[in-house]
Scaffold this motif. Structure first.
Motif, PDB file in Angstrom:
ATOM      1  N   LEU A  46       0.859  -1.181   0.000  1.00  0.00           N
ATOM      2  CA  LEU A  46       0.000   0.000   0.000  1.00  0.00           C
ATOM      3  C   LEU A  46       0.893   1.228   0.000  1.00  0.00           C
ATOM      4  O   LEU A  46       1.914   1.247   0.683  1.00  0.00           O
ATOM      5  CB  LEU A  46      -0.850   0.060   1.279  1.00  0.00           C
TER       6      LEU A  46
ATOM      7  N   GLN B 176      -3.215   5.069   0.094  1.00  0.00           N
ATOM      8  CA  GLN B 176      -4.052   3.891   0.341  1.00  0.00           C
ATOM      9  C   GLN B 176      -4.095   3.545   1.828  1.00  0.00           C
ATOM     10  O   GLN B 176      -5.128   3.123   2.349  1.00  0.00           O
ATOM     11  CB  GLN B 176      -3.519   2.701  -0.456  1.00  0.00           C
TER      12      GLN B 176
ATOM     13  N   LEU C 177      -7.392   3.456   4.173  1.00  0.00           N
ATOM     14  CA  LEU C 177      -7.754   2.272   4.956  1.00  0.00           C
ATOM     15  C   LEU C 177      -8.100   2.676   6.390  1.00  0.00           C
ATOM     16  O   LEU C 177      -9.059   2.169   6.978  1.00  0.00           O
ATOM     17  CB  LEU C 177      -6.606   1.260   4.936  1.00  0.00           C
TER      18      LEU C 177
ATOM     19  N   SER D 198     -11.520   4.397   6.290  1.00  0.00           N
ATOM     20  CA  SER D 198     -12.611   3.447   6.053  1.00  0.00           C
ATOM     21  C   SER D 198     -12.848   2.560   7.277  1.00  0.00           C
ATOM     22  O   SER D 198     -13.984   2.167   7.539  1.00  0.00           O
ATOM     23  CB  SER D 198     -12.345   2.606   4.805  1.00  0.00           C
TER      24      SER D 198
ATOM     25  N   SER E 165      -9.931  -7.046   7.071  1.00  0.00           N
ATOM     26  CA  SER E 165      -9.547  -7.323   5.687  1.00  0.00           C
ATOM     27  C   SER E 165      -9.395  -6.033   4.902  1.00  0.00           C
ATOM     28  O   SER E 165      -9.965  -5.000   5.246  1.00  0.00           O
ATOM     29  CB  SER E 165     -10.583  -8.225   5.014  1.00  0.00           C
ATOM     30  N   TYR E 166      -8.609  -6.139   3.835  1.00  0.00           N
ATOM     31  CA  TYR E 166      -8.427  -5.033   2.894  1.00  0.00           C
ATOM     32  C   TYR E 166      -8.492  -5.629   1.497  1.00  0.00           C
ATOM     33  O   TYR E 166      -7.696  -6.498   1.136  1.00  0.00           O
ATOM     34  CB  TYR E 166      -7.081  -4.342   3.123  1.00  0.00           C
ATOM     35  N   LYS E 167      -9.480  -5.195   0.729  1.00  0.00           N
ATOM     36  CA  LYS E 167      -9.711  -5.700  -0.628  1.00  0.00           C
ATOM     37  C   LYS E 167      -9.761  -7.226  -0.658  1.00  0.00           C
ATOM     38  O   LYS E 167      -9.154  -7.874  -1.503  1.00  0.00           O
ATOM     39  CB  LYS E 167      -8.644  -5.171  -1.583  1.00  0.00           C
ATOM     40  N   GLY E 168     -10.472  -7.795   0.299  1.00  0.00           N
ATOM     41  CA  GLY E 168     -10.669  -9.242   0.347  1.00  0.00           C
ATOM     42  C   GLY E 168      -9.494 -10.030   0.912  1.00  0.00           C
ATOM     43  O   GLY E 168      -9.565 -11.249   0.978  1.00  0.00           O
ATOM     44  N   LYS E 169      -8.445  -9.374   1.328  1.00  0.00           N
ATOM     45  CA  LYS E 169      -7.276 -10.071   1.892  1.00  0.00           C
ATOM     46  C   LYS E 169      -7.231  -9.827   3.393  1.00  0.00           C
ATOM     47  O   LYS E 169      -7.358  -8.698   3.855  1.00  0.00           O
ATOM     48  CB  LYS E 169      -5.993  -9.572   1.232  1.00  0.00           C
TER      49      LYS E 169
END
Length: 131
Positions: free
Chosen positions: A42, A46, A50, A53, A101-105
């Motif tokens: 990141l 980003q 995060l 968010s 999680s971040y973007k599904g990870k």
């Protein structure tokens, strides 16, 4: 002699509660982000997005607008020093703790140090080596 002790009144015990309120306007947090899978990177923008968010997901739009600054960010280690207004420290800390999680990870934030003084984050006294 025993009867004299029994008749003596016991002194009233008083307790005083002292609450220390930190006058610092800001708190500083040293955090790192860890991913379950290696190789996720990141940039600073980003990373801050995060953080915002995470606040927004837990507390909504209003609390996501807390004054939060990324003072330093190291892209290789995904670690940063953050500055947050003291009134928002608990909200930020809890939102980072609950982020999963971040973007599904899958990922997790690790809070390394927290202090009202930025200088306190410059070194760790537990790792100090004296010559």
């Amino acid at each position: 002699m025993c009867s004299a002790l029994e008749k003596m009144p016991t002194p009233a015990t008083t307790y005083e509660r002292i609450v220390y309120k930190n006058p610092s306007e800001y708190h500083y947090m040293k955090v790192s982000l860890e991913f379950q899978d290696r190789g996720v990177g990141l940039n600073a923008a980003q990373f801050k997005q995060l953080l915002i968010s995470a606040l927004k997901d837990l507390f909504g739009e209003v609390d996501a607008a807390l004054p939060l600054d990324v003072l330093t960010y190291e892209e290789k280690t995904l670690s940063a020093i953050l500055r947050i207004c003291s009134s928002g420290l608990v909200k930020l800390w809890s939102s980072l703790t609950l982020l999963g999680s971040y973007k599904g990870k899958k990922c997790a934030f690790r809070v390394i140090q927290v202090s009202p003084f930025l200088l306190a984050l410059s070194g760790n006294s537990r790792e100090l080596v004296l010559d």
